[in-house]
Design an enzyme around this catalytic site. Structure first.
Site, mmCIF file in Angstrom:
data_model
loop_
_atom_site.group_PDB
_atom_site.id
_atom_site.type_symbol
_atom_site.label_atom_id
_atom_site.label_comp_id
_atom_site.label_asym_id
_atom_site.label_seq_id
_atom_site.Cartn_x
_atom_site.Cartn_y
_atom_site.Cartn_z
ATOM 1 C CE1 TYR A 123 2.667 8.408 -18.715
ATOM 2 C CE2 TYR A 123 3.226 10.698 -18.322
ATOM 3 C CZ TYR A 123 2.833 9.464 -17.854
ATOM 4 O OH TYR A 123 2.597 9.293 -16.509
ATOM 5 C CE LYS A 172 4.325 -6.570 -16.195
ATOM 6 N NZ LYS A 172 4.360 -7.216 -14.883
ATOM 7 C CG ASP A 205 5.561 -6.461 -11.820
ATOM 8 O OD1 ASP A 205 6.528 -6.210 -12.551
ATOM 9 O OD2 ASP A 205 4.764 -7.385 -12.039
ATOM 10 C CG ASP A 229 4.784 10.496 -14.135
ATOM 11 O OD1 ASP A 229 5.279 11.229 -13.254
ATOM 12 O OD2 ASP A 229 3.733 10.779 -14.743
#
Ligand code: NAI
Length: 335
Positions: A123, A172, A205, A229
């Site tokens: 972001y 991740k 995931d 988010d």
């Protein structure tokens, strides 16, 4: 008397902000609101979505209650929400997800908190096209030791103070080995200082899937900006939707309280938005400023109205729903 900056926001913002202010005032807490405009309203008035006097106000009060602000998709001005988080270094975004009795939802007894890194990751807004044809776009994601450490410290300290048992680090790092790998490494270093709290880590995931099939396994989740988010909207869907999901943006000196949801242009101006997410953000704000007793009373009043299920908005009930202001009145009546 507390002095607090109030940004009513765009879309459904002004209507839910008005109800929230009425509920807080009905609790007896004395607040002098400094009402300022940002977002689309400020563009209309000042040709600037984040006018300097808004920043000045928050610099003075150190606390703001903020309705949602619209960010144009794909083009136009950059997010005012992100700009505020950066300006005041609001490094931890705390988003609790809690079941309320009486609310139709997929699960009951959910009580988890997502703590999202709020100032870096994907972001940062550092992105551009390569070449004249605008066929290739490139972005820069930034993860720092400082940013990762302070949000992990906030999460573990939060878990410890609240008597929570487990923190899950969500990442991740299998694919994004440097950025996500750094976040994971630093979060584990912090975890080692809290031996009394269980820690595990999980890939984003798998976390999303596990949240849907077995959300009760989660207690506190700490993760990077984009993942937090997305996961917090997902989590709100497990307990009745965005209308019940509050959030707090916490910095070392300043804090801004808001709903998880956006300005909901699809339902704006119809008096049908659920005001509870912003009211519950107001509850978190009252706790933050030491008005713990009034915060508890408002939370109990909201829970009672939800449990009765009579005076609730259309997101929670198909037939016989009431409007935003009527739900606010029902909460005030319980107070
Ligand atoms: P949204 O969160 O505004 O709405 C998603 C869906 O949830 C819509 O169907 C909406 O009607 C419903 N919804 C949201 N809040 C509700 C409430 N209180 N009561 C009942 N239903 C509610 O997300 P969307 O439509 O993608 O975004 C709209 C705008 O909000 C965008 O410009 C976005 O950038 C901005 N936004 C601002 C945020 C903030 O100020 N912190 C956070 C998220 C989005």
């Amino acid at each position: 008397m507390h002095k607090i900056t109030l940004i009513a926001g765009d879309g459904i913002g002004p209507s839910i902000a008005e109800v929230t202010v009425r509920v807080i005032e009905a609790s007896g807490v004395k607040i002098e609101w400094d009402r300022v405009d940002a977002g689309l309203t400020a563009i209309d008035k000042y040709k600037d979505p984040l006018p300097p006097h808004v920043i000045e106000s928050i610099k003075k009060t150190k606390i703001a209650l903020k309705g949602p602000l619209t960010t144009p998709v794909g083009s136009g001005f950059r997010s005012v929400n992100v700009a505020l988080r950066k300006e005041f270094d609001l490094y931890a975004n705390v988003r609790p997800t809690k079941s309320f009795e009486g609310v139709p939802s997929r699960y009951s007894d959910i009580d988890l908190v997502i703590i999202r890194e709020n100032t870096e990751g994907l972001y940062t807004g550092i992105e551009h096209f390569i070449g004249a044809n605008e066929d290739i776009a490139e972005m820069v994601g930034i993860v720092t030791r400082t940013g990762s450490q302070r949000v992990a410290e906030y999460a573990f300290e939060f878990a410890w103070k609240q008597g929570r048992k487990k923190v899950t680090i969500v990442h991740k790092a299998n694919i994004l080995k440097y950025t996500q790998g750094l976040f994971l490494k630093v979060a584990h270093e912090v975890a080692a200082r809290y031996p009394e709290i269980d820690v595990n880590d999980r890939i984003i995931d798998n976390t999303a899937m596990q949240l849907v099939i077995n959300p009760h396994q989660y207690d506190v989740i700490v993760t990077t900006n984009l993942f937090g988010d997305i996961l917090s909207d997902l989590a709100s869907g497990l307990v009745g939707g965005l209308g019940l999901a509050p959030g707090a943006n916490i910095g070392f000196e300043t804090a801004i309280f808001e709903a998880v949801h956006g300005s909901a242009p699809d339902i704006a101006g119809k008096n049908i938005a659920n005001p509870c997410a912003l009211i519950l953000a107001g509850v978190a704000m009252l706790r933050h400023i030491g008005e713990v007793e009034a915060a508890g009373r408002i939370e109990t009043a909201v829970s009672a109205v939800l449990k009765e299920g009579k005076a609730v908005t259309a997101d929670l009930k198909k037939q016989g729903a009431v409007g935003t202001s009527e739900m606010g009145e029902a909460i005030i009546a319980k107070l």
